[in-house]
Design an enzyme around this catalytic site. Structure first.
Site, PDB file in Angstrom:
ATOM      1  N   HIS A 207       0.799  -1.229   0.000  1.00  0.00           N
ATOM      2  CA  HIS A 207       0.000   0.000   0.000  1.00  0.00           C
ATOM      3  C   HIS A 207       0.834   1.283   0.000  1.00  0.00           C
ATOM      4  CE1 HIS A 207       0.948   0.037   4.276  1.00  0.00           C
ATOM      5  NE2 HIS A 207       0.747   1.330   4.195  1.00  0.00           N
TER       6      HIS A 207
HETATM    7  C1  UD1 Z   1      -1.882   5.743   5.286  1.00  0.00           C
HETATM    8  C2  UD1 Z   1      -0.625   6.201   6.030  1.00  0.00           C
HETATM    9  C3  UD1 Z   1       0.350   5.028   6.150  1.00  0.00           C
HETATM   10  C4  UD1 Z   1      -0.329   3.809   6.746  1.00  0.00           C
HETATM   11  C5  UD1 Z   1      -1.538   3.472   5.871  1.00  0.00           C
HETATM   12  C6  UD1 Z   1      -2.286   2.240   6.313  1.00  0.00           C
HETATM   13  C7  UD1 Z   1       0.007   8.544   5.644  1.00  0.00           C
HETATM   14  C8  UD1 Z   1       0.974   9.434   4.988  1.00  0.00           C
HETATM   15  N1  UD1 Z   1       0.081   7.238   5.306  1.00  0.00           N
HETATM   16  O1  UD1 Z   1      -1.510   5.449   3.955  1.00  0.00           O
HETATM   17  O2  UD1 Z   1       1.408   5.420   6.984  1.00  0.00           O
HETATM   18  O3  UD1 Z   1       0.568   2.722   6.738  1.00  0.00           O
HETATM   19  O4  UD1 Z   1      -2.411   4.601   5.914  1.00  0.00           O
HETATM   20  O5  UD1 Z   1      -3.237   1.885   5.335  1.00  0.00           O
HETATM   21  O6  UD1 Z   1      -0.781   8.977   6.439  1.00  0.00           O
HETATM   22  N2  UD1 Z   1      -8.645   5.273   0.535  1.00  0.00           N
HETATM   23  C9  UD1 Z   1      -9.897   4.753   0.285  1.00  0.00           C
HETATM   24  N3  UD1 Z   1     -10.564   4.242   1.361  1.00  0.00           N
HETATM   25  C10 UD1 Z   1     -10.057   4.227   2.607  1.00  0.00           C
HETATM   26  C11 UD1 Z   1      -8.761   4.730   2.829  1.00  0.00           C
HETATM   27  C12 UD1 Z   1      -8.068   5.248   1.769  1.00  0.00           C
HETATM   28  O7  UD1 Z   1     -10.405   4.768  -0.828  1.00  0.00           O
HETATM   29  O8  UD1 Z   1     -10.737   3.777   3.532  1.00  0.00           O
HETATM   30  C13 UD1 Z   1      -7.925   5.893  -0.586  1.00  0.00           C
HETATM   31  C14 UD1 Z   1      -7.708   7.386  -0.314  1.00  0.00           C
HETATM   32  O9  UD1 Z   1      -8.786   8.151  -0.685  1.00  0.00           O
HETATM   33  C15 UD1 Z   1      -6.468   7.676  -1.109  1.00  0.00           C
HETATM   34  C16 UD1 Z   1      -5.706   6.361  -1.018  1.00  0.00           C
HETATM   35  O10 UD1 Z   1      -6.630   5.335  -0.680  1.00  0.00           O
HETATM   36  O11 UD1 Z   1      -6.778   7.935  -2.448  1.00  0.00           O
HETATM   37  C17 UD1 Z   1      -4.582   6.427   0.005  1.00  0.00           C
HETATM   38  O12 UD1 Z   1      -5.101   6.741   1.296  1.00  0.00           O
HETATM   39  P1  UD1 Z   1      -4.226   7.653   2.325  1.00  0.00           P
HETATM   40  O13 UD1 Z   1      -4.939   7.764   3.591  1.00  0.00           O
HETATM   41  O14 UD1 Z   1      -3.836   8.885   1.612  1.00  0.00           O
HETATM   42  O15 UD1 Z   1      -2.904   6.853   2.522  1.00  0.00           O
HETATM   43  P2  UD1 Z   1      -2.621   5.318   2.828  1.00  0.00           P
HETATM   44  O16 UD1 Z   1      -1.942   4.729   1.641  1.00  0.00           O
HETATM   45  O17 UD1 Z   1      -3.810   4.565   3.293  1.00  0.00           O
END
Ligand code: UD1
Length: 359
Positions: A207
């Site tokens: 991820h």
């Molecule tokens: C975040 C944390 C990371 C942690 C990870 C666990 C930061 C910088 N990173 O990364 O340290 O290891 O969480 O998963 O804070 N999204 C969805 N649904 C959700 C969650 C996310 O669709 O429930 C999508 C978001 O809209 C975004 C992407 O996934 O487009 C990434 O989500 P984001 O929270 O930005 O970072 P993570 O990769 O989850």
């Protein structure tokens, strides 16, 4: 005397896991109360609600509903919203677990209002400033009054940065969480649901931005997992970000068994009976060790150096990593012909055996 009030800021999946043992410990004490605030960073039920249910976390007092956008935008919106919450609640301390954008926003909001901060999982370092989490850690540690470290390595990392006051090695709350869930995960039906038998599969998760925000990097990981899938089943619970990229870039998962993100108990049930783990997650590397399953970390460095030193974890792209290529050192498949040619030429220049010596 009025109860002391801790305001805990969570937002992303690993923070729910880290906050749960703390919430339980707070609930077991008199004179101290917790106000749990969810920034909204993770919002899918499979990334958020299920962790509250399974880990026995009370629903958050507030959900700020902030997610998506760039890192700066997300962190900025959280900071503005958390500032209002902190002013309203006036806690005695703000607790921020982990290294996400939600952690940093919580720490900044508190620091600017002169509220003491406790950083849970302080002192972790990958020494890779291109990781958003590394920036979040370094800054959160700088702002914190109490630095609650999971390991002695983390204490030493802080000391190297001149941070000594308020530093405590408390052990790893993720281990507490894993112990709490051990019995409950026995009831998980995930093996049946996926049609798996114990120790017939490996588990993969991907991820991180460094793995998913670059097509070549993600394609390389998928290719690696596809190769692994030739030898055994690879179960791959896919993070929403990774799923988006795989479909956008039309990457073919081949025989990899992809599924939706899993809850905590299903994940631990799968981990317990896996033969190997392939992951870019900090938490899952360690959880693999908690279940004594060997791990390959799909990164070039790790914060959890203890797992490498103890032989349970190996870096996919560690210092001795080289991308797979042809090895020319073994010739072209015609070594024997060459050997015979040499032998024959040699023999031609030698006196024939049995022939009379010529004087
Ligand atoms: C975040 C944390 C990371 C942690 C990870 C666990 C930061 C910088 N990173 O990364 O340290 O290891 O969480 O998963 O804070 N999204 C969805 N649904 C959700 C969650 C996310 O669709 O429930 C999508 C978001 O809209 C975004 C992407 O996934 O487009 C990434 O989500 P984001 O929270 O930005 O970072 P993570 O990769 O989850």
């Amino acid at each position: 005397m009025a109860d002391l009030r801790i305001l805990t800021v969570v937002g992303a999946r690993p923070q729910f896991v880290k906050a749960a043992p703390i919430s339980r410990a707070i609930a077991a004490r008199n004179g101290i109360r917790e106000i749990l605030v969810h920034t909204g960073q993770h919002f899918d039920p499979s990334m958020s609600q299920i962790f509250f249910d399974e880990l026995g976390l009370e629903p958050p007092r507030l959900d700020l509903g902030i997610h998506g956008g760039g890192h700066g935008e997300m962190t900025g919106k959280m900071l503005a919203a958390l500032e209002r919450v902190v002013i309203e609640e006036r806690p005695d301390l703000v607790l921020v677990p982990g290294d996400t954008n939600s952690s940093l926003a919580g720490a900044l909001a508190a620091a600017k209002l002169d509220i003491p901060i406790a950083h849970l999982e302080a002192g972790l370092r990958s020494f890779n400033r291109r990781m958003p989490e590394e920036i979040n850690r370094v800054l959160t540690d700088r702002l914190s009054t109490l630095l609650l470290c999971p390991t002695e390595t983390a204490v030493v990392n802080l000391r190297r940065e001149g941070i000594i006051d308020g530093v405590h090695n408390i052990g790893d709350v993720m281990y507490d969480a894993a112990c709490f869930a051990r019995a409950a995960s026995q009831r998980s039906q995930i093996l049946d649901r996926l049609g798996l038998v114990e120790r017939s599969y490996a588990l993969a998760t991907v991820h991180r931005a460094e793995s998913t925000e670059n097509k070549a990097a993600l394609a390389e990981i998928v290719e690696f997992l596809r190769r692994q899938a030739r030898d055994r089943i690879i179960v791959f619970p896919v993070h929403p970000r990774t799923r988006k990229r795989i479909s956008e870039w039309r990457l073919d998962l081949g025989d990899i068994m992809a599924c939706e993100p899993l809850g905590y108990l299903d994940m631990h049930r799968l981990l317990r009976s896996a033969v190997a783990v392939f992951t870019d997650s900090g938490g899952v590397q360690k959880e693999a060790y908690f279940h004594k399953v060997p791990c390959v970390t799909l990164r070039s460095e790790t914060e959890w150096v203890e797992t490498i030193k103890a032989g349970w974890n190996r870096l996919w792209k560690g210092p001795d990593y080289a991308p797979r290529r042809e090895i020319c050192a073994f010739g072209d498949g015609h070594a024997a012909e060459r050997a015979v040619e040499l032998i024959s030429n040699f023999m031609k220049c030698q006196p024939r055996a049995g022939s009379a010596p010529s004087f």
